[in-house]
Design a protein around this motif. Structure first.
Motif, PDB file in Angstrom:
ATOM      1  N   GLY A  61       0.814  -1.206   0.000  1.00  0.00           N
ATOM      2  CA  GLY A  61       0.000   0.000   0.000  1.00  0.00           C
ATOM      3  C   GLY A  61       0.851   1.260   0.000  1.00  0.00           C
ATOM      4  O   GLY A  61       2.059   1.217  -0.272  1.00  0.00           O
ATOM      5  N   ASP A  62       0.223   2.371   0.323  1.00  0.00           N
ATOM      6  CA  ASP A  62       0.887   3.670   0.380  1.00  0.00           C
ATOM      7  C   ASP A  62       1.991   3.637   1.438  1.00  0.00           C
ATOM      8  O   ASP A  62       1.739   3.338   2.600  1.00  0.00           O
TER       9      ASP A  62
ATOM     10  N   ALA B  81       1.492   5.705   4.549  1.00  0.00           N
ATOM     11  CA  ALA B  81       0.258   5.446   5.288  1.00  0.00           C
ATOM     12  C   ALA B  81       0.449   5.729   6.786  1.00  0.00           C
ATOM     13  O   ALA B  81       1.457   5.344   7.373  1.00  0.00           O
TER      14      ALA B  81
ATOM     15  N   TYR C  17      -7.411  -0.021   8.421  1.00  0.00           N
ATOM     16  CA  TYR C  17      -7.481  -0.116   6.971  1.00  0.00           C
ATOM     17  C   TYR C  17      -8.148  -1.431   6.586  1.00  0.00           C
ATOM     18  O   TYR C  17      -7.966  -2.436   7.273  1.00  0.00           O
TER      19      TYR C  17
END
Length: 81
Positions: A33-34, A37, A42
């Protein structure tokens, strides 16, 4: 699956890793993911990078019910329907 992201980090020579908590337990996993983050909840999708072959990389769970087992590698144990 809903997870709590504790932090995302990268160590030299490794993939990005996430320290996560789930309803099954706490573990570190490869993070796709990012990378920026923030900690928090999530919804994530787990993927498996190889074919599952009974007797080679799949076997009966050693515990009762679903959970995360760690030690050498991470195992995700899922209960039947």
């Amino acid at each position: 699956m809903l997870i709590e992201l504790v932090k995302v980090a990268r160590f030299p020579g490794t993939s990005w890793l996430a320290d996560v908590r789930t309803s099954f337990g706490h573990t570190a996993v490869r993070w796709c993911g990012d990378r920026a983050a923030e900690p928090g909840e999530y919804h994530v999708e787990w993927t498996i990078d190889e074919d599952i072959v009974w007797g080679r990389n799949a076997e009966p769970a050693a515990g009762i019910g679903p959970g995360l087992r760690t030690g050498g590698h991470c195992a995700l144990c899922c209960g039947a329907g």
